[in-house]
Enzyme design. Structure first.
Site, PDB file in Angstrom:
ATOM      1  CE  LYS A   1      11.000  35.935 -11.872  1.00 57.81           C
ATOM      2  NZ  LYS A   1      11.240  34.529 -11.497  1.00 57.81           N
TER       3      LYS A   1
ATOM      4  N   GLY B   1      11.146  28.117 -16.867  1.00 57.77           N
ATOM      5  CA  GLY B   1      10.601  29.350 -17.433  1.00 57.77           C
ATOM      6  C   GLY B   1      11.456  30.573 -17.111  1.00 57.77           C
ATOM      7  CB  THR B   2      13.069  31.706 -13.948  1.00 55.86           C
ATOM      8  OG1 THR B   2      11.867  31.615 -13.186  1.00 55.86           O
ATOM      9  CG2 THR B   2      13.890  32.889 -13.472  1.00 55.86           C
TER      10      THR B   2
ATOM     11  CG  ASP C   1      -0.203   0.018   2.520  1.00 59.07           C
ATOM     12  OD1 ASP C   1       1.062  -0.072   2.508  1.00 59.07           O
ATOM     13  OD2 ASP C   1      -0.846   0.148   3.579  1.00 59.07           O
TER      14      ASP C   1
ATOM     15  CG  ASP D   1      14.501  35.987  -9.334  1.00 55.03           C
ATOM     16  OD1 ASP D   1      15.470  36.130  -8.557  1.00 55.03           O
ATOM     17  OD2 ASP D   1      13.819  34.955  -9.377  1.00 55.03           O
TER      18      ASP D   1
ATOM     19  NE  ARG E   1       7.137  33.838 -10.518  1.00 57.73           N
ATOM     20  CZ  ARG E   1       7.675  32.764 -11.096  1.00 57.73           C
ATOM     21  NH1 ARG E   1       6.974  32.012 -11.899  1.00 57.73           N
ATOM     22  NH2 ARG E   1       8.925  32.434 -10.854  1.00 57.73           N
TER      23      ARG E   1
HETATM   24  C1  R5P Z   1      12.535  31.564  -7.313  1.00 56.27           C
HETATM   25  O1  R5P Z   1      12.454  32.322  -6.370  1.00 56.27           O
HETATM   26  C2  R5P Z   1      13.647  30.598  -7.476  1.00 56.27           C
HETATM   27  O2  R5P Z   1      14.875  31.124  -7.030  1.00 56.27           O
HETATM   28  C3  R5P Z   1      13.764  30.176  -8.932  1.00 56.27           C
HETATM   29  O3  R5P Z   1      14.040  31.329  -9.710  1.00 56.27           O
HETATM   30  C4  R5P Z   1      12.483  29.544  -9.389  1.00 56.27           C
HETATM   31  O4  R5P Z   1      12.075  28.544  -8.496  1.00 56.27           O
HETATM   32  C5  R5P Z   1      12.664  28.933 -10.775  1.00 56.27           C
HETATM   33  O5  R5P Z   1      11.452  28.389 -11.172  1.00 56.27           O
HETATM   34  P1  R5P Z   1      11.121  28.114 -12.691  1.00 56.27           P
HETATM   35  O6  R5P Z   1      12.264  27.318 -13.286  1.00 56.27           O
HETATM   36  O7  R5P Z   1       9.827  27.312 -12.614  1.00 56.27           O
HETATM   37  O8  R5P Z   1      10.926  29.420 -13.398  1.00 56.27           O
END
Ligand code: R5P
Length: 311
Positions: free
Chosen positions: A191, A224-225, A35, A168, A193
Site C-alpha cells: 500500500k 480504509g486500509t 465541569d 500493508d 499512502r
Molecule cells: C497502521 O499502521 C495500522 O496497523 C492500521 O493498518 C491502521 O491504523 C488502520 O487504519 P484505517 O482503518 O484508518 O485505514
C-alpha cells in the site's frame, strides 16, 4: 490478594475478566463533576493488595486516560501493594515516532505519565509497535491475540485453501507469525499512502487467486486500509476476504465503510467496548479476550510465566 478495579472505558470486559478469575470487581465510583473533572473513590480497603486496573485508553481517549491516572493515584494513596495498569487497547500507540520535524512522540509521553501516576506494571495487548514496550521503564507484558484468532480461524475456515494477508508492509511480521501458526502461505498488500488520511492499494505480493484471504492487522480505525485491501484482493481473484483485527477503533463512518465493503466479515476483539452500531453490523463479529487477559492477570499475581501462554 489480587483485586480488579474498572474504569468506564470497557466495563463488560472488566466484568468478564473478574468473572474468569472468580473475583467481584472492587467497589469504586469513577464519575464526573459538572465541569467533567474525573472523580474517583475506592469504596473498599485495598491496603497491601495486588491491584489490577482494567482500562482501555479508547474513545474518548483523553478522558479514559485521565480515569486510569486518577484511579492509579487513588490506589497508591490507599496503600495498594502493587498496581498493574491493564490496558487492553493502548491509545496514542500510533504516535510512536516523529513523522516530521517538531512533532511529539506521544506514546512515550503517555507511558511516562502512567508510570509517574504510580503504576508498577503494565499489561497490554497487541501493541501497535513492539518497541513501545520499552517506552515504559516498568515491567510491561504485551499479550498477543494470536491464540484467540487461531482458534476462531480454525473453527470457521477450511485451511487447505486459505492464505493470510498483511494489509500493508508494516504488518508483515504480525501476519507472518499467524501464517506460521496456521501453516498457510502469506501474501502482502503493498500500500502507498499518497496523502495523510488516505490509503491507496498498489500491488499484491503473493498468489491470492482462488484463495480465501484472511487479512491480519492490529487496528481498524477508518476502515480504509481494509476496504481497499479487500477490493485489491477480490480484483486479483480471491474467493472471499475476511479480516481479523485486534482493536476495533472504528471511528467516524468506519462501520458503514466496512458494511458496504467487499469484506465477507470483520472479526475484532472486545479490547475496545463495541458500540451499538458495531454490535448490529451484519459483517462484524466480536470475540472476547477476557479469558486471555484474565489468565495473564492470574499468572502475574501468582508470579508465574505469562509468555508460556503463547508457546
Ligand atoms: C497502521 O499502521 C495500522 O496497523 C492500521 O493498518 C491502521 O491504523 C488502520 O487504519 P484505517 O482503518 O484508518 O485505514
Amino acid at each position: 490478594m489480587m483485586k480488579i478495579v474498572s474504569g468506564n472505558s470497557n466495563k463488560p470486559l472488566a466484568e468478564a475478566i473478574a468473572a474468569y478469575l472468580g473475583l467481584p470487581p472492587v467497589k469504586a465510583v469513577v464519575k464526573r463533576f459538572n465541569d467533567m473533572e474525573v472523580f474517583v473513590e475506592i469504596q473498599e480497603n485495598v491496603r497491601g493488595q495486588d491491584m489490577f486496573i482494567v482500562q482501555s485508553t479508547s474513545f474518548p481517549t483523553n478522558d479514559h486516560l485521565m480515569e486510569l491516572l486518577i484511579i492509579t493515584d487513588a490506589l497508591r494513596r490507599a496503600s495498594a501493594k502493587r498496581i498493574t495498569a491493564v490496558i487492553p487497547y493502548f491509545g496514542y500507540a500510533r504516535q510512536d515516532r516523529k513523522p516530521g520535524p517538531r512533532t511529539p512522540i506521544s506514546s512515550k509521553l503517555v507511558a511516562n505519565i502512567i508510570t509517574r501516576a504510580g503504576a508498577d506494571r503494565v499489561l497490554t495487548l497487541d501493541l501497535h509497535a513492539g518497541q513501545i514496550q520499552g517506552f515504559f521503564d516498568i515491567p510491561t507484558d504485551n499479550l498477543f491475540s494470536g491464540p484467540v484468532f487461531v482458534r476462531d480461524i480454525k473453527h470457521h475456515n477450511n485451511l487447505s485453501n486459505t492464505i493470510v494477508v498483511s494489509p500493508d508492509i508494516g504488518g508483515v511480521v504480525r501476519a507472518r507469525a499467524l501464517a506460521k501458526r496456521l501453516d498457510v502461505p502469506l501474501a502482502i498488500v503493498d500500500k502507498r499512502r499518497e496523502r495523510a488520511g488516505e490509503s491507496e492499494v498498489m500491488n499484491i505480493i503473493g498468489e491470492v487467486a482462488g484463495k480465501s484471504c484472511i487479512l491480519i492487522d492490529d487496528i481498524v480505525d477508518s476502515g480504509g486500509t481494509l476496504a481497499n485491501a479487500a477490493d485489491a484482493l477480490v480484483a486479483k481473484g480471491a474467493v472471499d476476504v475476511t479480516a481479523y483485527i485486534t482493536h476495533g477503533v472504528l471511528s467516524g463512518g468506519a462501520v458503514a465503510r466496512i458494511t458496504s465493503s467487499k469484506l465477507k466479515s470483520l472479526v475484532i476483539t472486545d479490547s475496545i467496548q463495541p458500540t451499538e452500531a458495531v454490535r448490529v453490523a451484519k459483517n462484524i463479529r466480536v470475540i472476547s479476550v477476557a479469558t486471555l487477559i484474565g489468565e495473564a492477570i492470574g499468572r502475574t499475581s501468582r508470579e508465574e510465566s505469562v509468555s508460556s501462554l503463547f508457546e
